[in-house]
Design a protein around this motif. Structure first.
Motif, PDB file in Angstrom:
ATOM      1  N   VAL A 236      28.822 105.151 144.074  1.00  0.00           N
ATOM      2  CA  VAL A 236      28.640 103.810 143.524  1.00  0.00           C
ATOM      3  C   VAL A 236      27.144 103.492 143.437  1.00  0.00           C
ATOM      4  O   VAL A 236      26.395 103.689 144.392  1.00  0.00           O
ATOM      5  N   GLY A 237      26.726 103.039 142.258  1.00  0.00           N
ATOM      6  CA  GLY A 237      25.326 102.694 142.056  1.00  0.00           C
ATOM      7  C   GLY A 237      24.499 103.763 141.375  1.00  0.00           C
ATOM      8  O   GLY A 237      23.409 103.486 140.876  1.00  0.00           O
ATOM      9  N   THR A 238      25.003 104.997 141.343  1.00  0.00           N
ATOM     10  CA  THR A 238      24.247 106.057 140.685  1.00  0.00           C
ATOM     11  C   THR A 238      24.476 106.016 139.168  1.00  0.00           C
ATOM     12  O   THR A 238      25.461 105.455 138.699  1.00  0.00           O
ATOM     13  N   LYS A 239      23.542 106.619 138.452  1.00  0.00           N
ATOM     14  CA  LYS A 239      23.625 106.659 136.994  1.00  0.00           C
ATOM     15  C   LYS A 239      23.700 108.103 136.515  1.00  0.00           C
ATOM     16  O   LYS A 239      23.143 109.003 137.142  1.00  0.00           O
ATOM     17  N   ASN A 240      24.380 108.295 135.399  1.00  0.00           N
ATOM     18  CA  ASN A 240      24.446 109.605 134.744  1.00  0.00           C
ATOM     19  C   ASN A 240      24.324 109.413 133.232  1.00  0.00           C
ATOM     20  O   ASN A 240      24.587 108.320 132.717  1.00  0.00           O
ATOM     21  N   PRO A 241      23.969 110.476 132.509  1.00  0.00           N
ATOM     22  CA  PRO A 241      23.866 110.365 131.049  1.00  0.00           C
ATOM     23  C   PRO A 241      25.219 110.049 130.417  1.00  0.00           C
ATOM     24  O   PRO A 241      26.264 110.476 130.910  1.00  0.00           O
ATOM     25  N   MET A 242      25.195 109.329 129.305  1.00  0.00           N
ATOM     26  CA  MET A 242      26.433 108.983 128.621  1.00  0.00           C
ATOM     27  C   MET A 242      27.012 110.167 127.866  1.00  0.00           C
ATOM     28  O   MET A 242      28.235 110.281 127.730  1.00  0.00           O
ATOM     29  N   TYR A 243      26.154 111.057 127.358  1.00  0.00           N
ATOM     30  CA  TYR A 243      26.610 112.099 126.439  1.00  0.00           C
ATOM     31  C   TYR A 243      27.363 113.235 127.118  1.00  0.00           C
ATOM     32  O   TYR A 243      28.008 114.036 126.438  1.00  0.00           O
ATOM     33  N   CYS A 244      27.318 113.317 128.454  1.00  0.00           N
ATOM     34  CA  CYS A 244      28.001 114.435 129.130  1.00  0.00           C
ATOM     35  C   CYS A 244      28.940 113.957 130.233  1.00  0.00           C
ATOM     36  O   CYS A 244      29.289 114.720 131.130  1.00  0.00           O
TER      37      CYS A 244
END
Length: 254
Positions: A129-137
């Protein structure tokens, strides 16, 4: 009804700044919005003084969204209290499918995880929770992006910098466009080992009362050859549709 011109310009400038997390110069603001430089300068200076924007000094000053604007956005989200509605649903869903369930929302050109629900014997996932990842993968990101309005989607995709995570990662805008067409057609997105070699995920968009996408649900699974992930996608899509209806969405999801 007559609208106040200065207020309109202020809102347009704020929206433009928010879409440029790397920062935007005064000249760029004036060019994009076709504003006189003196008027734009007075507005952004006031926004900085009020904490609605930040100024970063360098060869050319650039402006980014400020903490006060962020807090206003958070208050809006809190007032909606939609998390209180969906959390019990997603917790039960995780138990039913026996897999880790996430709910994520868009943060500029990334997806941020705001809820995570695990079954009794959860798999180990790097997302918290709170982490970010790229949308494309990610299935969350692709589900959200596919259902975002065309203008906003184009702006987001223009800021994506493709970086290979695995051998399966989408690496071009053209390939991502084709993938998003597929997502819209079938109603769910798959992360086919695009973020991590050992993980396969299925995600589907969740809609609010006005029909706009508010986020997405995903189910994470350890990759197993021969497993029917399209079937999993359909299950997630159905749950996303149920959650959308709980939030007041009355239209067709796909």
């Amino acid at each position: 009804m007559k609208l106040n011109r200065t207020t309109q310009r202020t809102v347009e400038i704020l929206k433009l700044i928010s879409r440029n997390p790397e920062g935007i110069t005064l000249d760029e603001i004036c060019a994009r919005l076709e504003l006189p430089k003196t008027s734009a300068y007075d507005i952004v200076t006031t926004l900085v003084e009020m904490g609605m924007a930040n100024v970063q000094k360098g060869l050319k000053q650039t402006y980014t969204i400020g903490l006060t604007a962020y807090r206003i956005g958070i208050n809006y989200t809190n007032n909606l209290d939609f998390l209180g509605i969906i959390e019990p649903e997603l917790k039960a869903f995780s138990k039913a499918v026996g897999k880790t369930v996430f709910f994520g929302v868009r943060s500029d050109h990334e997806v941020v995880y705001i809820c995570k629900f695990e079954p009794e014997n959860p798999i180990i996932t790097t997302a918290t929770v709170g982490t970010k990842n790229p949308m494309y993968c990610t299935s969350l990101g692709k589900a959200i992006l596919a259902c975002t309005d065309e203008e906003t989607r184009g702006q987001i995709m223009g800021r994506i910098k493709f970086c290979r995570k695995t051998d399966n990662t989408i690496m071009t805008r053209q390939a991502l466009d084709r993938e998003l067409d597929k997502v819209r057609a079938q109603g769910y997105a798959l992360d086919a080992r695009e973020m991590e070699d050992h993980m396969e995920c299925a995600g589907a968009a969740v809609f609010g009362p006005d029909g706009s996408v508010v986020g997405a649900i995903s189910v994470s699974s350890l990759y197993k050859q021969g497993e029917d992930y399209d079937a999993l996608g359909k299950v997630v899509s159905k749950k996303a549709e149920e959650v959308s209806k709980l939030l007041g969405f009355l239209g067709k999801v796909h």
